[in-house]
Write an enzyme that holds these catalytic residues in place. Structure first.
Site, PDB file in Angstrom:
ATOM      1  N   GLU A   1       1.023  -1.189  -0.192  1.00 31.25           N
ATOM      2  CA  GLU A   1      -0.081  -0.012   0.006  1.00 31.25           C
ATOM      3  C   GLU A   1       0.896   1.472  -0.120  1.00 31.25           C
ATOM      4  O   GLU A   1       0.386   2.424  -0.150  1.00 31.25           O
ATOM      5  CB  GLU A   1      -1.077   0.022   1.199  1.00 31.25           C
ATOM      6  CG  GLU A   1      -2.023  -0.888   1.095  1.00 31.25           C
ATOM      7  CD  GLU A   1      -1.842  -2.369   1.198  1.00 31.25           C
ATOM      8  OE1 GLU A   1      -0.922  -2.402   2.114  1.00 31.25           O
ATOM      9  OE2 GLU A   1      -2.382  -3.063   0.896  1.00 31.25           O
TER      10      GLU A   1
ATOM     11  N   VAL B   1       9.669  -5.890   4.585  1.00 29.25           N
ATOM     12  CA  VAL B   1       9.307  -6.961   3.600  1.00 29.25           C
ATOM     13  C   VAL B   1      10.240  -8.061   3.903  1.00 29.25           C
ATOM     14  O   VAL B   1      11.584  -8.017   3.409  1.00 29.25           O
ATOM     15  CB  VAL B   1       9.336  -6.463   2.157  1.00 29.25           C
ATOM     16  CG1 VAL B   1       8.494  -7.624   1.560  1.00 29.25           C
ATOM     17  CG2 VAL B   1       8.351  -5.240   1.950  1.00 29.25           C
ATOM     18  N   ILE B   2       9.978  -9.055   4.574  1.00 27.77           N
ATOM     19  CA  ILE B   2      10.490 -10.190   4.855  1.00 27.77           C
ATOM     20  C   ILE B   2      10.243 -11.342   4.319  1.00 27.77           C
ATOM     21  O   ILE B   2       9.203 -11.703   4.317  1.00 27.77           O
ATOM     22  CB  ILE B   2      10.583 -10.392   6.550  1.00 27.77           C
ATOM     23  CG1 ILE B   2      10.922  -9.082   7.266  1.00 27.77           C
ATOM     24  CG2 ILE B   2      11.519 -11.464   6.723  1.00 27.77           C
ATOM     25  CD1 ILE B   2      10.869  -9.148   8.848  1.00 27.77           C
TER      26      ILE B   2
ATOM     27  N   HIS C   1       5.676 -14.558  -2.789  1.00 29.97           N
ATOM     28  CA  HIS C   1       4.936 -13.480  -2.181  1.00 29.97           C
ATOM     29  C   HIS C   1       5.885 -12.173  -2.095  1.00 29.97           C
ATOM     30  O   HIS C   1       5.432 -10.892  -2.407  1.00 29.97           O
ATOM     31  CB  HIS C   1       4.027 -13.726  -0.966  1.00 29.97           C
ATOM     32  CG  HIS C   1       3.137 -12.660  -0.924  1.00 29.97           C
ATOM     33  ND1 HIS C   1       2.955 -11.791   0.485  1.00 29.97           N
ATOM     34  CD2 HIS C   1       1.895 -11.942  -1.764  1.00 29.97           C
ATOM     35  CE1 HIS C   1       2.099 -10.982   0.394  1.00 29.97           C
ATOM     36  NE2 HIS C   1       1.286 -10.922  -0.968  1.00 29.97           N
TER      37      HIS C   1
ATOM     38  N   PHE D   1      13.457   5.693   0.104  1.00 33.32           N
ATOM     39  CA  PHE D   1      12.999   4.455   0.250  1.00 33.32           C
ATOM     40  C   PHE D   1      13.769   3.897   1.715  1.00 33.32           C
ATOM     41  O   PHE D   1      14.991   3.258   1.470  1.00 33.32           O
ATOM     42  CB  PHE D   1      13.627   3.651  -0.925  1.00 33.32           C
ATOM     43  CG  PHE D   1      13.085   2.077  -1.227  1.00 33.32           C
ATOM     44  CD1 PHE D   1      13.754   1.310  -0.898  1.00 33.32           C
ATOM     45  CD2 PHE D   1      11.660   1.923  -1.296  1.00 33.32           C
ATOM     46  CE1 PHE D   1      13.438  -0.123  -0.985  1.00 33.32           C
ATOM     47  CE2 PHE D   1      11.314   0.751  -1.500  1.00 33.32           C
ATOM     48  CZ  PHE D   1      12.294  -0.408  -1.305  1.00 33.32           C
TER      49      PHE D   1
HETATM   50  N1  LIG Z   1       4.624  -9.842   3.801  1.00 34.78           N
HETATM   51  C1  LIG Z   1       4.631  -8.679   4.080  1.00 34.78           C
HETATM   52  C2  LIG Z   1       3.606  -7.646   3.728  1.00 34.78           C
HETATM   53  N2  LIG Z   1       2.530  -8.222   3.232  1.00 34.78           N
HETATM   54  C3  LIG Z   1       1.009  -7.289   3.094  1.00 34.78           C
HETATM   55  C4  LIG Z   1       1.117  -6.489   2.052  1.00 34.78           C
HETATM   56  O1  LIG Z   1       2.006  -5.278   2.112  1.00 34.78           O
HETATM   57  C5  LIG Z   1      -0.358  -5.865   1.985  1.00 34.78           C
HETATM   58  O2  LIG Z   1      -0.627  -5.147   3.010  1.00 34.78           O
HETATM   59  C6  LIG Z   1      -1.378  -6.951   1.718  1.00 34.78           C
HETATM   60  O3  LIG Z   1      -1.148  -7.791   0.614  1.00 34.78           O
HETATM   61  C7  LIG Z   1      -2.675  -6.354   1.345  1.00 34.78           C
HETATM   62  O4  LIG Z   1      -2.756  -5.601   0.274  1.00 34.78           O
HETATM   63  N3  LIG Z   1       3.812  -6.406   3.983  1.00 34.78           N
HETATM   64  C8  LIG Z   1       5.065  -5.827   4.295  1.00 34.78           C
HETATM   65  O5  LIG Z   1       5.063  -4.619   4.713  1.00 34.78           O
HETATM   66  N4  LIG Z   1       5.919  -6.715   4.946  1.00 34.78           N
HETATM   67  C9  LIG Z   1       5.787  -7.969   4.591  1.00 34.78           C
HETATM   68  O6  LIG Z   1       6.688  -8.742   4.898  1.00 34.78           O
HETATM   69  C1  LIG Z   2       6.982 -10.776   2.129  1.00 36.73           C
HETATM   70  C2  LIG Z   2       5.697 -11.635   2.384  1.00 36.73           C
HETATM   71  O1  LIG Z   2       4.788 -11.491   1.926  1.00 36.73           O
HETATM   72  C3  LIG Z   2       6.138 -12.942   3.178  1.00 36.73           C
HETATM   73  O2  LIG Z   2       6.195 -12.451   4.600  1.00 36.73           O
HETATM   74  C4  LIG Z   2       4.807 -13.806   3.327  1.00 36.73           C
HETATM   75  O3  LIG Z   2       5.541 -15.079   3.858  1.00 36.73           O
HETATM   76  P1  LIG Z   2       4.789 -16.453   2.925  1.00 36.73           P
HETATM   77  O4  LIG Z   2       5.735 -16.212   1.664  1.00 36.73           O
HETATM   78  O5  LIG Z   2       5.580 -17.519   3.943  1.00 36.73           O
HETATM   79  O6  LIG Z   2       3.582 -16.447   2.662  1.00 36.73           O
END
Ligand SMILES: Nc1c(NC[C@H](O)[C@H](O)[C@H](O)CO)[nH]c(=O)[nH]c1=O
Ligand SMILES: CC(=O)[C@@H](O)COP(=O)(O)O
Length: 154
Positions: A59, A82-83, A89, A114
Site C-alpha cells: 500500500e 518486507v521479509i 509473495h 526508500f
Molecule cells: N509480507 C509482508 C507484507 N504483506 C502485506 C502486503 O504489504 C499488503 O498489505 C497485503 O498484501 C494487502 O494488500 N507487507 C509488508 O510490509 N511486509 C511483509 O513482509
Molecule cells: C513478504 C511476504 O509476503 C511474506 O512475509 C509472506 O510470507 P509467505 O511467503 O511465507 O506467505
C-alpha cells in the site's frame, strides 16, 4: 568544474513519513531512526513531521502518491519491512513497492526516500533496524534531507 552538493540541515521544511505497519517491531525502530535523524541532523521541528500509518508495503505507493499530491511536504520518507517467507509473495510485494514509490518521486518532482527493508530473514531485518548494519530508516531520512537541498540548487 562545478560541483553541486549539499548538507542535511533543512530548517523549516516539512517532511511526511509513510509507515507500513507490517512487521511492526521492525518498522517502529525504522520510524524512530528516521524521526531522530530528521530532528537531530536535519533540524526539522517536531510539528513539521507528519507520520502516516498504513497496513503494508504493498500500500505504500498509493499512500505516498496521495501524500505527494497534497503538495504540503518538501520530502517523503517511506518506511516498511518486507521479509521473505516461504512463497514468491516477497518478490511481488517488494517489487511493486519499490517501483511504485520511485514513480511517485519522479511524477511529483519530490524527494521520496526508500526506507523499506527487503530482506531474507528476521535477523537481517533486525541488523538493519538499528543494530550492526545501522538504521535504514535514519539513512532514508538523511537521503531525503540531502535531496531537498541538492534539488533546491538545480
Ligand atoms: N509480507 C509482508 C507484507 N504483506 C502485506 C502486503 O504489504 C499488503 O498489505 C497485503 O498484501 C494487502 O494488500 N507487507 C509488508 O510490509 N511486509 C511483509 O513482509
Ligand atoms: C513478504 C511476504 O509476503 C511474506 O512475509 C509472506 O510470507 P509467505 O511467503 O511465507 O506467505
Amino acid at each position: 568544474m562545478q560541483v553541486i552538493e549539499a548538507g542535511y540541515a533543512a530548517n523549516g521544511k516539512k517532511i511526511a513519513i509513510v509507515v507500513a505497519r507490517f512487521n511492526g517491531f521492525i518498522v517502529e525502530s525504522l520510524l524512530s531512526g528516521a524521526i531522530d535523524t530528521l530532528r537531530r541532523v536535519g533540524n526539522i521541528a517536531e510539528q513539521d513531521i507528519t507520520v502516516v500509518r498504513i497496513p503494508g508495503a504493498f500500500e505504500l505507493p498509493l499512500a505516498v502518491q496521495r501524500v505527494a499530491a497534497t503538495k504540503k511536504y518538501d520530502a517523503i520518507v517511506a518506511i516498511g519491512a518486507v521479509i521473505r517467507g516461504g512463497t514468491p509473495h516477497f518478490e511481488y510485494v517488494s517489487g511493486e513497492c519499490v517501483k511504485g514509490i520511485a514513480q511517485v518521486g519522479m511524477q511529483y518532482d519530490l524527494p521520496v526516500a526508500f526506507g523499506v527493508l527487503t530482506v531474507d530473514s528476521i535477523e537481517q531485518a533486525i541488523e538493519r533496524a538499528g543494530t550492526k548494519a545501522g538504521n535504514k530508516g535514519g539513512e532514508a531520512a538523511m537521503s531525503a534531507l540531502e535531496m531537498i537541498n541538492v534539488l533546491a540548487q538545480l
